[in-house]
Enzyme design. Structure first.
Site, PDB file in Angstrom:
ATOM      1  N   SER A  96       0.825  -1.210   0.000  1.00 53.93           N
ATOM      2  CA  SER A  96       0.000   0.000   0.000  1.00 53.93           C
ATOM      3  C   SER A  96       0.857   1.257   0.000  1.00 53.93           C
ATOM      4  O   SER A  96       1.623   1.480  -0.919  1.00 53.93           O
ATOM      5  CB  SER A  96      -0.961  -0.012   1.197  1.00 53.93           C
ATOM      6  OG  SER A  96      -1.797  -1.133   1.145  1.00 53.93           O
ATOM      7  N   ASP A 241      -2.723   6.096  -4.182  1.00 52.93           N
ATOM      8  CA  ASP A 241      -1.578   5.447  -3.548  1.00 52.93           C
ATOM      9  C   ASP A 241      -1.141   4.287  -4.437  1.00 52.93           C
ATOM     10  O   ASP A 241      -1.772   4.010  -5.468  1.00 52.93           O
ATOM     11  CB  ASP A 241      -1.937   5.016  -2.122  1.00 52.93           C
ATOM     12  CG  ASP A 241      -2.982   3.916  -2.067  1.00 52.93           C
ATOM     13  OD1 ASP A 241      -3.767   3.793  -3.024  1.00 52.93           O
ATOM     14  OD2 ASP A 241      -3.029   3.193  -1.056  1.00 52.93           O
ATOM     15  N   ASP A 243      -1.386   1.092  -4.627  1.00 46.64           N
ATOM     16  CA  ASP A 243      -2.301   0.017  -5.021  1.00 46.64           C
ATOM     17  C   ASP A 243      -3.705   0.526  -5.333  1.00 46.64           C
ATOM     18  O   ASP A 243      -4.632  -0.254  -5.517  1.00 46.64           O
ATOM     19  CB  ASP A 243      -2.338  -1.094  -3.983  1.00 46.64           C
ATOM     20  CG  ASP A 243      -2.944  -0.668  -2.649  1.00 46.64           C
ATOM     21  OD1 ASP A 243      -2.825   0.523  -2.304  1.00 46.64           O
ATOM     22  OD2 ASP A 243      -3.532  -1.515  -1.956  1.00 46.64           O
ATOM     23  N   ASP A 245      -6.231   2.053  -3.834  1.00 52.47           N
ATOM     24  CA  ASP A 245      -7.468   1.906  -3.053  1.00 52.47           C
ATOM     25  C   ASP A 245      -7.792   3.180  -2.285  1.00 52.47           C
ATOM     26  O   ASP A 245      -8.857   3.277  -1.668  1.00 52.47           O
ATOM     27  CB  ASP A 245      -7.408   0.694  -2.122  1.00 52.47           C
ATOM     28  CG  ASP A 245      -6.332   0.790  -1.047  1.00 52.47           C
ATOM     29  OD1 ASP A 245      -5.503   1.721  -1.102  1.00 52.47           O
ATOM     30  OD2 ASP A 245      -6.304  -0.080  -0.151  1.00 52.47           O
TER      31      ASP A 245
END
Length: 447
Positions: A96, A241, A243, A245
């Site tokens: 993340s 970010d 990833d 999400d």
């Protein structure tokens, strides 16, 4: 720093904390817990992503799981693929917002949700006891690929009845994006193109995992995208970010929209069309309650953590949910944070109202948040929380997750960190000074 192990997976610096050995052990435990079946595997752009992917896929096969690789895609795309393939679970290889040298395994169940505490604890127990169910040569799992996972995810977003691509296209938006060299560089442009966005300006778009700045989308890391929005006369800036999400926004004036307000705007789009309960975590802005109240609804609060918000949403049958870190959870798509659907929803609400991002943000209530922490060296954290509950008992503090004290003009939330020997002290007020004042008032009485 030691390997971080939680019910949702493992995380650490690759090569020192996160090693091939513990990747294998934890993956084997997860696959053993699943007892086979199809497992979707996807990853973000990190340099160590491919080697982690190879280890994870081979280990899953060794315990009898059939692996479906979706490649370098956003975390929510992996979640959507679990549903698409009716899979037993999914593994997302991504740390993340952590720096480039980190990587992680994040585990999904058959509902495409992160594991709950009971499920995750069982995986940990199998890992620690090394009671893996390795298969014989004629029982190992298969390996296949799904190259259309991201396209299918985007198409599902456009199929939502309240996303009007023609309306959005009619606005001829110019958008700037900063995916910080993560999966947003792969996912956001094709989404915007299908929504009819006429011009896209990009920085840090190369999906190489070498993050151009600290990947957590906080104000101090977003100066370049703010400048780009102004220089290119953009209607909106979009930041994801690594990833994808979490979604942060920049207004047409080059000012931060505020991560806390991403979910607030998403709440309004849904509540206006389909009034119902909504949910967020205890540390998210009071603006979420204000928006729910505007439409005669209740905003329910959960413990901090995405899976906790999801459980609360399911408990109250919420029509929308999220977290104040830029996470939008739209149950019409899947129960997980999703910056792609969040992007479409933000463009939709701006297009429907025919207003600029700065005009829309100006119409939302202003709150100011302060985030601090206290080291617990020589301090009993549980005793501190008990003291807070006792001292402020007449204010009926919420003890769902630590202690949250609601004041007329703000709130203070104390909770122990799951990863560090600290107590986090979050506060919010109608002014920055009020947020500081409330935090100091609580601190003096409980420490």
């Amino acid at each position: 720093m030691a390997l971080m192990i939680s019910v949702s997976g493992i995380r650490g610096v690759y090569g020192s904390d996160l090693t091939p050995q513990n990747l294998t052990r934890f993956t084997a435990a997860y696959g053993t817990w699943l007892k086979g079946g199809n497992v979707v595997v996807g990853r973000d752009t990190r340099v160590t992503g491919q080697i982690c992917e190879d280890i994870v896929c081979a280990t899953l096969q060794s315990v009898g799981c059939n692996v479906i690789k979706v490649g370098v895609v956003p975390t929510p795309t992996v979640a959507m693929s679990v549903l698409k393939h009716n899979a037993a679970g999914g593994i997302i290889i991504s740390a993340s917002h952590n720096p480039s040298e980190w990587n992680a395994l994040k585990l999904l169940n058959s509902k495409s949700e992160f594991l709950d505490s009971e499920q995750g604890q069982r995986v940990i127990e199998i890992s620690e006891s090394e009671s893996f169910d390795y298969k014989k040569f004629d029982e190992i799992g298969t390996l296949s690929e799904d190259p259309n996972a991201l396209e299918d995810h985007i198409d599902r977003i456009l199929d939502l009845p309240y996303i009007d691509a023609d309306l959005i296209a009619s606005k001829n938006y110019t958008i700037a994006i900063d995916p910080v060299n993560g999966t947003g560089g792969i996912a956001v442009p094709p989404l915007l193109e299908k929504l009819g966005v006429s011009t896209i300006h990009k920085i840090n778009e190369a999906p190489n995992g070498l993050f151009a700045h600290n990947p957590e989308p906080l104000p101090e890391h977003l100066e370049d995208i703010c400048k780009l929005v102004v220089e290119k006369n953009c209607d909106l800036g979009i930041v994801t970010d690594p990833d994808s999400d979490r979604l942060a926004l920049v207004t047409d004036k080059g000012e931060l929209f505020g991560e806390e307000y991403t979910q607030v705007a998403a709440f309004e789009l849904i509540l206006e069309k389909n009034p119902g309960a909504c949910a967020t975590n205890l540390s998210s802005s009071r603006a979420a309650e204000d928006m729910a109240r505007k439409y005669g609804q209740q905003c329910h609060r959960s413990a901090v953590g995405e899976i906790n918000v999801v459980k609360k949403m399911q408990e109250v049958d919420a029509v929308i949910g999220g977290e104040g870190n830029g996470g939008v959870i739209n149950p019409n798509l899947h129960y997980g944070r999703d910056a792609l659907v969040g992007t479409a929803m933000i463009l939709q609400i701006l297009a429907e109202r025919d207003v600029s991002a700065s005009e829309y943000r100006a119409g939302l209530p202003d709150y100011f948040m302060r985030k601090g922490k206290v080291q617990l060296e020589g301090i009993d954290g549980d005793a501190v929380l008990e003291q807070a509950e006792t001292v402020f008992a007449d204010m009926q503090p919420d003890t769902t997750d630590g202690v949250k004290i609601n004041f007329e003009d703000g709130w203070v939330h104390l909770r122990k960190s799951n990863t560090e020997p600290i107590i986090r002290i979050y506060s919010e007020g109608t002014t920055p000074e009020k947020a500081e004042e409330l935090a100091e008032k609580v601190r003096k009485k409980v420490f």
